[in-house]
Design a protein around this motif. Structure first.
Motif, PDB file in Angstrom:
ATOM      1  N   CYS A  55       2.569  -5.032  -4.064  1.00 45.25           N
ATOM      2  CA  CYS A  55       2.550  -3.337  -4.436  1.00 45.25           C
ATOM      3  C   CYS A  55       1.275  -2.791  -4.545  1.00 45.25           C
ATOM      4  N   ARG A  56       0.244  -3.222  -4.461  1.00 47.34           N
ATOM      5  CA  ARG A  56      -1.104  -2.382  -5.060  1.00 47.34           C
ATOM      6  C   ARG A  56      -1.222  -1.579  -3.216  1.00 47.34           C
ATOM      7  N   LEU A  57      -1.770  -0.454  -4.270  1.00 50.39           N
ATOM      8  CA  LEU A  57      -2.502   0.381  -3.487  1.00 50.39           C
ATOM      9  C   LEU A  57      -3.612   1.150  -4.054  1.00 50.39           C
ATOM     10  N   THR A  58      -4.329   2.137  -3.083  1.00 52.41           N
ATOM     11  CA  THR A  58      -5.597   2.652  -3.450  1.00 52.41           C
ATOM     12  C   THR A  58      -5.149   4.353  -4.152  1.00 52.41           C
ATOM     13  N   VAL A  59      -5.906   4.106  -5.760  1.00 50.23           N
ATOM     14  CA  VAL A  59      -5.786   4.977  -6.181  1.00 50.23           C
ATOM     15  C   VAL A  59      -7.266   5.564  -6.904  1.00 50.23           C
ATOM     16  N   GLY A  60      -8.081   6.910  -5.853  1.00 43.95           N
ATOM     17  CA  GLY A  60      -8.997   7.313  -6.583  1.00 43.95           C
ATOM     18  C   GLY A  60      -9.822   6.272  -6.039  1.00 43.95           C
ATOM     19  N   GLY A  61     -10.077   5.168  -5.173  1.00 46.29           N
ATOM     20  CA  GLY A  61     -10.544   4.579  -4.568  1.00 46.29           C
ATOM     21  C   GLY A  61     -11.276   2.783  -5.435  1.00 46.29           C
ATOM     22  N   GLU A  62      -9.883   3.079  -6.168  1.00 49.32           N
ATOM     23  CA  GLU A  62      -9.662   1.641  -6.313  1.00 49.32           C
ATOM     24  C   GLU A  62      -8.439   0.928  -5.892  1.00 49.32           C
ATOM     25  N   ILE A 112      -4.232   9.228  -4.246  1.00 49.24           N
ATOM     26  CA  ILE A 112      -3.593   8.346  -4.118  1.00 49.24           C
ATOM     27  C   ILE A 112      -3.897   8.956  -2.799  1.00 49.24           C
ATOM     28  N   ASP A 113      -3.631   7.177  -1.998  1.00 51.00           N
ATOM     29  CA  ASP A 113      -4.241   7.445  -0.219  1.00 51.00           C
ATOM     30  C   ASP A 113      -2.786   6.525   0.341  1.00 51.00           C
ATOM     31  N   PHE A 114      -2.430   7.964   0.122  1.00 48.66           N
ATOM     32  CA  PHE A 114      -0.857   8.185   0.792  1.00 48.66           C
ATOM     33  C   PHE A 114      -0.703   7.198   2.499  1.00 48.66           C
ATOM     34  N   ASP A 115      -2.074   7.903   3.412  1.00 42.13           N
ATOM     35  CA  ASP A 115      -2.354   6.703   4.108  1.00 42.13           C
ATOM     36  C   ASP A 115      -2.006   5.599   4.606  1.00 42.13           C
ATOM     37  N   GLU A 116      -2.719   4.748   3.404  1.00 40.79           N
ATOM     38  CA  GLU A 116      -2.754   3.763   3.951  1.00 40.79           C
ATOM     39  C   GLU A 116      -1.075   2.905   2.717  1.00 40.79           C
ATOM     40  N   ALA A 117      -0.576   4.346   1.867  1.00 38.24           N
ATOM     41  CA  ALA A 117       0.768   3.327   1.753  1.00 38.24           C
ATOM     42  C   ALA A 117       1.309   3.680   2.516  1.00 38.24           C
ATOM     43  N   MET A 118       1.842   4.720   3.085  1.00 36.98           N
ATOM     44  CA  MET A 118       2.857   4.646   4.502  1.00 36.98           C
ATOM     45  C   MET A 118       2.207   3.408   5.535  1.00 36.98           C
ATOM     46  N   GLU A 119       1.143   2.646   5.360  1.00 37.49           N
ATOM     47  CA  GLU A 119       1.347   1.685   6.894  1.00 37.49           C
ATOM     48  C   GLU A 119       1.576   0.759   5.923  1.00 37.49           C
ATOM     49  N   ARG A 176      -1.873   7.547  16.849  1.00 33.11           N
ATOM     50  CA  ARG A 176      -1.603   7.340  15.182  1.00 33.11           C
ATOM     51  C   ARG A 176      -0.185   6.470  14.757  1.00 33.11           C
ATOM     52  N   ARG A 177       0.471   6.296  15.606  1.00 29.48           N
ATOM     53  CA  ARG A 177       1.875   5.628  15.223  1.00 29.48           C
ATOM     54  C   ARG A 177       1.519   4.487  16.213  1.00 29.48           C
ATOM     55  N   ASP A 178       0.624   4.018  16.381  1.00 33.95           N
ATOM     56  CA  ASP A 178       0.859   2.590  17.351  1.00 33.95           C
ATOM     57  C   ASP A 178       1.078   1.462  16.150  1.00 33.95           C
ATOM     58  N   PRO A 179       2.307   0.579  15.988  1.00 33.10           N
ATOM     59  CA  PRO A 179       2.938   0.102  15.431  1.00 33.10           C
ATOM     60  C   PRO A 179       1.885  -1.507  14.329  1.00 33.10           C
ATOM     61  N   LYS A 180       0.661  -1.476  15.740  1.00 34.43           N
ATOM     62  CA  LYS A 180      -0.478  -2.096  15.548  1.00 34.43           C
ATOM     63  C   LYS A 180      -1.414  -1.817  14.179  1.00 34.43           C
ATOM     64  N   ASN A 181      -1.874  -0.473  13.772  1.00 32.82           N
ATOM     65  CA  ASN A 181      -1.884  -0.123  12.858  1.00 32.82           C
ATOM     66  C   ASN A 181      -2.120  -0.481  11.632  1.00 32.82           C
ATOM     67  N   GLY A 182      -3.623  -0.398  11.244  1.00 36.01           N
ATOM     68  CA  GLY A 182      -3.387  -1.129  10.043  1.00 36.01           C
ATOM     69  C   GLY A 182      -3.352  -2.893   9.453  1.00 36.01           C
ATOM     70  N   PHE A 183      -2.955  -3.150  10.762  1.00 29.34           N
ATOM     71  CA  PHE A 183      -2.674  -4.892  10.551  1.00 29.34           C
ATOM     72  C   PHE A 183      -3.955  -5.888  10.502  1.00 29.34           C
ATOM     73  N   VAL A 184      -4.404  -6.582  10.727  1.00 29.86           N
ATOM     74  CA  VAL A 184      -5.593  -7.193   9.745  1.00 29.86           C
ATOM     75  C   VAL A 184      -5.777  -7.831  12.212  1.00 29.86           C
ATOM     76  N   THR A 185      -7.522  -8.510  11.782  1.00 30.33           N
ATOM     77  CA  THR A 185      -7.197  -8.317  13.242  1.00 30.33           C
ATOM     78  C   THR A 185      -8.823  -9.559  13.390  1.00 30.33           C
ATOM     79  N   GLY A 186      -9.214  -9.842  12.128  1.00 25.40           N
ATOM     80  CA  GLY A 186     -10.058 -10.601  11.546  1.00 25.40           C
ATOM     81  C   GLY A 186     -10.864 -10.908  10.582  1.00 25.40           C
ATOM     82  N   MET A 187     -12.152 -10.966  10.250  1.00 25.62           N
ATOM     83  CA  MET A 187     -12.681 -11.223   8.673  1.00 25.62           C
ATOM     84  C   MET A 187     -14.293 -11.044   9.341  1.00 25.62           C
ATOM     85  N   ARG A 188     -14.667 -10.478   8.392  1.00 22.83           N
ATOM     86  CA  ARG A 188     -16.764 -10.315   8.866  1.00 22.83           C
ATOM     87  C   ARG A 188     -16.826 -11.475   7.493  1.00 22.83           C
TER      88      ARG A 188
END
Lengths: 282, 470
Positions: free
Chosen positions: A225-232, A248-255, B351-363
């Motif tokens: 359930c983690r989310l980013t709040v104030g960079g943490e 709150i980073d709402f964009d990240e939460a939505m993703e 911005r609505r691309d369903p692949k957005n935000g998924f992992v692709t790799g690691m440095r």
């Protein structure tokens, strides 16, 4: 096993369940949540507490049918049992020290906004409730809000009840008209909370949003359930579910909320088909 | 006396087969092999193996009985000290404990103590006539928080002495890490439920779905009439590295990943709980939990699984057998490698691309071992300019946990150390609060099943001493 003592359909997609859970009822405070499993193969889902009655030993939850689990849950009749019902989890809403508050709810989020509004009302704060729904037939808890708010503003997307428009329009108008809130509490879809937060940020009003991310154990053990709040990174289950909305980073939460969208869609369809087959056999 | 220098090999499922199923990897000895292996014991006058065992099982005595085919007798010797032999025979790091001290190991393999222990426990579970009888109650009530190894041990020891014990478990199934953490292919859940049934036969009550610190507080337990409380609430919150990209979709803590699969059975078609399956998976960390996560990923259908660990094989803390099994199954070890950033997909045009935000790799950056730190372990140091990218779909962080603040924050007067672990008196498990004891990972941070069991045992003895006198 936890018995459902009362079941009511608030609208075609939103159902209320009053569940016998004496230990949870004894401790439950507004803003906290429970985790339930419908049956032994079921997933664990968090639902925020809509009401509790320590004397009767019951806890009320209100949910919208969005996937396989809520579909299954909606098929448990009154008198039926849930496999698990654990809580109360998370931290309660901080009610004290607030003189004037706007509670902004959207859709099924109003089920959680209502007990929060009620708690502020009973603590002596001036409460303005701003609630929004897609249309008239989806409105829930209107009378309850009216009884626990000094001002009640109803918005619908299509104008079929109350005013046509978004809750953010109504909130901005109230603020522009000179209402001085020392806090705004917002509960509803992430996109709505994001825009409510943007409005209150303009006016510098402290704002709290209630988050409802994917969760498993609800005790801090999994970190899902983690989310980013104030960079943490914060865990909604133990650090929340309420956070400073402006951080709150709402964009990240939505993703993150869409992580299992394909799985959920397929599972929901499969569950609906099962019930349909069951009905056609009868 | 069997003077063979080699241990009897453990029959296992073929690596190519087992990498695709969740059945137990090691199949266990048969009676003849167990007797033969037990007969390798030299019966030293001062048995070093016993001093290597955290719960001090009389190992030569149980091996002697096993060698003579008296498996029930051997079981009685083990259970005088250990309450979970079928579990410990499977998950103890024997190479650092009993077997690490065995004299036979100086010239050849040590005696396969763990393998014989496992056989003896399984034999008992298959043949035992009747479950243990409920002892006569002594009227004292004890609450145990958490049903993992320390809680089960503490509850079992007290119940045998006639205490009225109730275990409170936050999840819906008892067993703690034995159920949510350690995978089916290493520790079948039927074994854990059997151990819990054994406790029930002794009169122990298990209340699932109760979170102490939320549903009830420690103070509530005393108000309810419990005279002592043992806190065995386990490890707690998963750690992350605090590198960019850790909240992308497809990044899990090992706790979440393993819980979805083990507790929630996401590997089965009839489970409602989803988990990401297949593709390319990296597990960050080098402990047993990392091995469990990597081997789970493989069984969920991954095409490629990496272990990414910042030190070398020598420092890798996982149990030797798990590392060997993981390698046999085809998991690739990227040693002296450390993640710097997790990379995700972002479509700048949609911005609505369903692949957005998924992992692709690691440095990842390559490391070398530098000067030893205060604990004598050589410190890993980054090699400048050695960064590279690994293409991935899923990343699992298995880098440890920090204690759960739930009980501490709702129990005034309960002292914790600067890491958040509950402070206890080592000889008794007593905390800063009267009548409250603690043990296991809630005290030590992430450790082993057997150490947690040892702590549960210690606390049970101290509780018995304190309450028995009343």
């Amino acid at each position: 096993m936890f018995e459902i003592v009362r079941r009511a359909e608030l609208n075609p997609t939103v159902t209320l369940l009053e569940v016998a859970a004496p230990l949870v009822a004894k401790k439950a405070r507004p803003g906290q949540f429970i985790i339930l499993r419908v049956d032994a193969a079921g997933e664990r889902i968090p639902l925020t507490i809509a009401d509790s009655d320590p004397e009767k030993g019951t806890v009320t939850v209100i949910f919208q049918i969005v996937g396989a689990t809520t579909e299954k849950l909606n098929h448990v009749p009154a008198g039926g049992c849930l496999a698990d019902f654990v809580g109360p989890l998370g931290r309660a809403t901080e009610i004290g020290g607030v003189k004037k508050v706007a509670v902004v709810g959207g859709g099924v989020g109003c089920a959680i906004a209502y007990p929060v509004a009620k708690a502020f009302f009973e603590a002596g704060a001036e409460v303005h409730a701003v609630v929004g729904f897609r249309s008239k037939d989806l409105i829930i808890l209107e009378n309850e809000f009216r009884a626990h708010a000094h001002k009640f503003v109803l918005m619908t997307d299509d104008g079929s009840a109350g005013e046509k428009g978004l809750v953010t329009d109504a909130l901005r108008r109230l603020i522009e008209a000179g209402e001085r809130y020392d806090r705004v509490v917002t509960i509803g879809p992430l996109i709505m909370m994001k825009f409510v937060s943007a409005v209150t940020k303009e006016y510098g009003i402290p704002t709290v949003a209630s988050m409802n991310p994917v969760m498993i154990d609800g005790t801090g053990m999994c970190g899902g359930c983690r989310l980013t709040v104030g960079g943490e990174t914060k865990f909604a289950c133990v650090d929340g579910p309420e956070f400073d909305a402006h951080l709150i980073d709402f964009d990240e939460a939505m993703e993150r909320g869409a992580m299992y969208r394909d799985f959920e869609r397929a599972a929901h369809e499969a569950t609906c088909n099962l019930y349909r087959m069951g009905e056609s056999k009868q | 006396m069997n003077m063979s220098k080699q241990k009897n090999p453990m029959p296992t499922q073929d690596p190519a087969v087992r990498a695709h199923n969740f059945d137990e990897v090691a199949k266990g000895y048969d009676a003849e092999t167990a007797e033969n292996e037990a007969d390798r014991c030299l019966h030293c006058k001062n048995p070093a193996c016993v001093s290597g065992c955290p719960v001090k099982i009389n190992i030569p005595a149980f091996l002697q009985k096993a060698a003579a085919g008296d498996f029930e007798g051997a079981y009685a010797v083990i259970t005088a000290e250990s309450s979970l032999p079928a579990v410990c025979g499977r998950v103890c790091p024997q190479e650092n404990q009993c077997e690490g001290q065995c004299v036979r190991g100086k010239n050849g393999d040590p005696v396969g103590i763990g393998r014989v222990e496992r056989f003896v426990a399984d034999w008992h579970n298959e043949h035992a006539a009747a479950p243990a009888e409920k002892p006569v109650s002594n009227g004292h009530r004890v609450a145990v928080i958490g049903s993992g190894p320390s809680g089960l041990t503490c509850a079992g020891d007290l119940a045998k002495k006639g205490y009225d014990v109730t275990i409170f478990e936050a999840l819906h199934t008892p067993g703690g890490v034995l159920v949510y953490g350690i995978p089916e292919f290493r520790l079948p859940k039927a074994i854990v439920s059997r151990e819990i049934e054994g406790l029930s036969a002794l009169g122990v009550r298990v209340c699932t779905d109760v979170v102490i610190g939320r549903t009830l507080s420690v103070d509530d337990l005393f108000d309810e009439g419990y005279e002592a409380v043992f806190i065995g609430s386990g490890a707690g919150l998963p750690r992350f590295m605090n590198i960019p990209g850790e909240n992308l979709k497809g990044v899990y803590s090992a706790n979440e990943y393993l819980t979805r699969v083990n507790l929630m059975k996401a590997y089965r078609a009839d489970s409602d709980t989803p988990v990401m399956k297949g593709g390319r998976v990296a597990v960050v960390g080098g402990g047993n939990v990392a091995m469990d996560a990597a081997r789970t990923a493989l069984r969920l259908g991954a095409d490629k699984v990496y272990i990414v660990y910042r030190r070398s094989m020598e420092e890798l803390p996982a149990r030797r057998e798990e590392v060997e099994h993981a390698m046999e199954e085809g998991i690739e070890f990227l040693l002296l490698n450390n993640p710097v950033e997790i990379l995700g997909y972002h479509n700048p045009n949609d911005r609505r691309d369903p692949k957005n935000g998924f992992v692709t790799g690691m440095r990842v950056i390559r490391m070398e071992l530098g000067e030893p730190d205060e604990r004598g372990r050589r410190r890993p140091v980054e090699i400048p300019g050695s960064e590279y990218e690994l293409a991935l779909d899923t990343v699992v962080m298995a880098i440890g946990t920090s204690p759960n603040p739930l009980i501490k924050s709702t129990t005034p007067g309960l002292d914790v150390n600067r890491h958040g672990g509950i402070v206890v008196e080592e000889e008794t498990g007593k905390t800063s609060l009267d009548g409250v004891y603690a043990g296991g990972d809630a005290v030590t941070g992430a450790a082993t099943v057997i150490l947690a069991m040892g702590a549960g045992k210690t606390a049970a003895a101290a509780i018995d001493k304190a309450l028995g006198a009343r």
